[in-house]
Design a protein around this motif. Structure first.
Motif, PDB file in Angstrom:
ATOM      1  N   VAL A 209      24.227 -44.441  66.810  1.00  0.00           N
ATOM      2  CA  VAL A 209      25.138 -43.305  66.625  1.00  0.00           C
ATOM      3  C   VAL A 209      26.422 -43.535  67.412  1.00  0.00           C
ATOM      4  N   PHE A 210      26.288 -44.027  68.644  1.00  0.00           N
ATOM      5  CA  PHE A 210      27.443 -44.280  69.506  1.00  0.00           C
ATOM      6  C   PHE A 210      28.394 -45.283  68.869  1.00  0.00           C
ATOM      7  N   SER A 211      27.840 -46.341  68.270  1.00  0.00           N
ATOM      8  CA  SER A 211      28.659 -47.377  67.648  1.00  0.00           C
ATOM      9  C   SER A 211      29.503 -46.820  66.509  1.00  0.00           C
ATOM     10  N   LYS A 212      28.933 -45.877  65.765  1.00  0.00           N
ATOM     11  CA  LYS A 212      29.671 -45.267  64.656  1.00  0.00           C
ATOM     12  C   LYS A 212      30.733 -44.288  65.158  1.00  0.00           C
ATOM     13  N   LEU A 213      30.414 -43.568  66.226  1.00  0.00           N
ATOM     14  CA  LEU A 213      31.344 -42.552  66.741  1.00  0.00           C
ATOM     15  C   LEU A 213      32.616 -43.169  67.288  1.00  0.00           C
ATOM     16  N   ILE A 214      32.499 -44.274  68.039  1.00  0.00           N
ATOM     17  CA  ILE A 214      33.703 -44.851  68.639  1.00  0.00           C
ATOM     18  C   ILE A 214      34.636 -45.443  67.587  1.00  0.00           C
ATOM     19  N   LYS A 215      34.082 -45.751  66.412  1.00  0.00           N
ATOM     20  CA  LYS A 215      34.908 -46.321  65.344  1.00  0.00           C
ATOM     21  C   LYS A 215      35.690 -45.254  64.590  1.00  0.00           C
ATOM     22  N   ILE A 216      35.429 -43.983  64.900  1.00  0.00           N
ATOM     23  CA  ILE A 216      36.232 -42.902  64.324  1.00  0.00           C
ATOM     24  C   ILE A 216      37.651 -42.964  64.862  1.00  0.00           C
ATOM     25  N   ASN A 217      37.791 -43.434  66.091  1.00  0.00           N
ATOM     26  CA  ASN A 217      39.098 -43.606  66.721  1.00  0.00           C
ATOM     27  C   ASN A 217      39.858 -44.729  66.010  1.00  0.00           C
ATOM     28  N   PRO A 218      40.973 -44.423  65.327  1.00  0.00           N
ATOM     29  CA  PRO A 218      41.702 -45.470  64.597  1.00  0.00           C
ATOM     30  C   PRO A 218      42.176 -46.633  65.469  1.00  0.00           C
ATOM     31  N   MET A 219      42.407 -46.379  66.755  1.00  0.00           N
ATOM     32  CA  MET A 219      42.861 -47.468  67.622  1.00  0.00           C
ATOM     33  C   MET A 219      41.758 -48.484  67.893  1.00  0.00           C
ATOM     34  N   TYR A 220      40.525 -48.118  67.615  1.00  0.00           N
ATOM     35  CA  TYR A 220      39.437 -49.104  67.695  1.00  0.00           C
ATOM     36  C   TYR A 220      39.727 -50.253  66.736  1.00  0.00           C
ATOM     37  N   TYR A 221      40.188 -49.900  65.557  1.00  0.00           N
ATOM     38  CA  TYR A 221      40.499 -50.900  64.535  1.00  0.00           C
ATOM     39  C   TYR A 221      41.568 -51.871  65.019  1.00  0.00           C
ATOM     40  N   VAL A 222      42.585 -51.346  65.681  1.00  0.00           N
ATOM     41  CA  VAL A 222      43.701 -52.178  66.132  1.00  0.00           C
ATOM     42  C   VAL A 222      43.281 -53.089  67.280  1.00  0.00           C
ATOM     43  N   THR A 223      42.636 -52.526  68.309  1.00  0.00           N
ATOM     44  CA  THR A 223      42.237 -53.340  69.464  1.00  0.00           C
ATOM     45  C   THR A 223      41.186 -54.376  69.080  1.00  0.00           C
ATOM     46  N   ALA A 224      40.220 -53.971  68.240  1.00  0.00           N
ATOM     47  CA  ALA A 224      39.220 -54.933  67.767  1.00  0.00           C
ATOM     48  C   ALA A 224      39.889 -56.008  66.915  1.00  0.00           C
ATOM     49  N   GLY A 225      40.908 -55.607  66.158  1.00  0.00           N
ATOM     50  CA  GLY A 225      41.623 -56.557  65.317  1.00  0.00           C
ATOM     51  C   GLY A 225      42.388 -57.593  66.123  1.00  0.00           C
ATOM     52  N   TYR A 226      42.984 -57.168  67.224  1.00  0.00           N
ATOM     53  CA  TYR A 226      43.678 -58.123  68.091  1.00  0.00           C
ATOM     54  C   TYR A 226      42.696 -59.160  68.635  1.00  0.00           C
ATOM     55  N   ARG A 227      41.503 -58.702  69.023  1.00  0.00           N
ATOM     56  CA  ARG A 227      40.501 -59.637  69.540  1.00  0.00           C
ATOM     57  C   ARG A 227      39.956 -60.521  68.423  1.00  0.00           C
ATOM     58  N   ASP A 228      39.818 -59.950  67.233  1.00  0.00           N
ATOM     59  CA  ASP A 228      39.411 -60.769  66.084  1.00  0.00           C
ATOM     60  C   ASP A 228      40.415 -61.895  65.862  1.00  0.00           C
ATOM     61  N   SER A 229      41.700 -61.573  66.006  1.00  0.00           N
ATOM     62  CA  SER A 229      42.761 -62.543  65.759  1.00  0.00           C
ATOM     63  C   SER A 229      42.848 -63.600  66.846  1.00  0.00           C
ATOM     64  N   MET A 230      42.785 -63.170  68.104  1.00  0.00           N
ATOM     65  CA  MET A 230      43.014 -64.079  69.220  1.00  0.00           C
ATOM     66  C   MET A 230      41.765 -64.843  69.641  1.00  0.00           C
ATOM     67  N   ILE A 231      40.580 -64.226  69.480  1.00  0.00           N
ATOM     68  CA  ILE A 231      39.366 -64.824  70.034  1.00  0.00           C
ATOM     69  C   ILE A 231      38.337 -65.164  68.963  1.00  0.00           C
ATOM     70  N   MET A 232      37.959 -64.161  68.168  1.00  0.00           N
ATOM     71  CA  MET A 232      36.816 -64.316  67.276  1.00  0.00           C
ATOM     72  C   MET A 232      37.119 -65.152  66.034  1.00  0.00           C
ATOM     73  N   GLY A 233      38.374 -65.120  65.577  1.00  0.00           N
ATOM     74  CA  GLY A 233      38.724 -65.875  64.377  1.00  0.00           C
ATOM     75  C   GLY A 233      38.241 -65.210  63.107  1.00  0.00           C
ATOM     76  N   ASN A 234      38.423 -63.881  63.037  1.00  0.00           N
ATOM     77  CA  ASN A 234      38.036 -63.122  61.851  1.00  0.00           C
ATOM     78  C   ASN A 234      39.275 -62.521  61.201  1.00  0.00           C
ATOM     79  N   TRP A 235      39.276 -62.452  59.853  1.00  0.00           N
ATOM     80  CA  TRP A 235      40.368 -61.831  59.125  1.00  0.00           C
ATOM     81  C   TRP A 235      40.097 -60.344  58.938  1.00  0.00           C
ATOM     82  N   PHE A 236      41.158 -59.574  58.715  1.00  0.00           N
ATOM     83  CA  PHE A 236      40.997 -58.126  58.622  1.00  0.00           C
ATOM     84  C   PHE A 236      40.155 -57.698  57.427  1.00  0.00           C
TER      85      PHE A 236
END
Length: 272
Positions: A209-236
């Motif tokens: 439940v916690f994992s789903k709730l924090i993703k309601i925050n739109p800035m989660y998408y942006v900060t996770a996306g920056y890490r996807d780009s710089m570290i994880m190597g995932n596309w949006f």
């Protein structure tokens, strides 16, 4: 929707004026300051250093991702938050700051929040370059995924614009809006996985439940996306549900913000 299309055309038509005003706004911040632009970077860099020593050294949280130094994990999360926080704070007060333009009949006041966003974007782009330089200095070779930070920067820019149209219009009549936004941003920074990551709660019963709730925050998408780009190597597009959710929320907030702005606009000059 017609109002949004009309505004978009007007922005394109007056793009040179908007860029000139944004540059002037950027320079205006340092008028009378001996060290000038230097001060704009001191606080964010000091903040990163403090969080690094508190969480990475003092509390010895270790590296959230194996093989990735804590500072390289922290910076991609906090850099977009700095931009969003500064843009929302500055944008909320833009109508009061430029009250002399608001009172001009021929000036389209809808461009003022955009001017503030572009001014903040200049600073953000410099921080992105510093972030890239940090990765290179620590031995990371450039990756094609790094260019995706431009996409997530655009996402943060448009999300901030969507909120700013509402907050700046309300701020004219309700002076406490700026303080409310400041408090919300303080809470928002800790509610967004910037200094912590959701996986550290994976062994708790409330994690699904916690994992789903924090993703309601739109800035989660942006900060996770920056890490996807710089570290994880995932596309949006590898986060299709989250991508659709973010842009859906952003568009809805933008339409609501513009509607409120349009309705209150005739009364701005009377109050200011």
């Amino acid at each position: 929707m017609n109002y949004l299309i009309s505004l978009g055309k007007d922005i394109i038509k007056k793009r040179r004026l908007i860029l000139d005003l944004a540059r002037a706004d950027f320079k205006k911040r340092f008028v009378g300051s001996y060290f000038g632009v230097f001060w704009m970077f001191v606080q964010p860099i000091a903040t990163v250093a403090i969080y690094y020593f508190v969480f990475g050294v003092g509390l010895r949280n270790g590296n959230p991702i194996e093989g990735v130094p804590f500072v390289l994990w922290l910076v991609p999360g906090i850099v977009p938050w700095f931009f969003f926080s500064e843009a929302l704070n500055a944008g909320t007060n833009c109508l009061q700051e430029y009250s002399y333009l608001v009172k001009k009949v021929v000036f389209r006041v809808e461009v003022l929040p955009i001017i503030k966003m572009i001014s903040c974007l200049i600073v953000h782009l410099i921080f992105v370059l510093i972030m890239l330089g940090l990765y290179l200095c620590m031995g990371w070779m450039p990756k094609i995924y790094w260019i995706q930070t431009a996409y997530y920067t655009m996402a943060a820019f448009l999300f901030a614009i969507a909120l700013t149209y509402f907050t700046s219009a309300v701020q004219v009549f309700f002076k406490d809006m700026a303080q409310i936004i400041s408090i919300c941003l303080q809470f928002g920074m800790w509610l967004t996985p910037i200094m912590w990551q959701e996986e550290q709660f994976a062994d708790r019963s409330f994690y699904p439940v916690f994992s789903k709730l924090i993703k309601i925050n739109p800035m989660y998408y942006v900060t996770a996306g920056y890490r996807d780009s710089m570290i994880m190597g995932n596309w949006f597009w590898e986060r299709p549900t989250l991508t659709l959710y973010f842009w859906g929320v952003t568009v809805v907030l933008l339409l609501i913000g513009l509607k409120v702005f349009k309705r209150l606009r005739p009364h701005f000059s009377d109050v200011l």
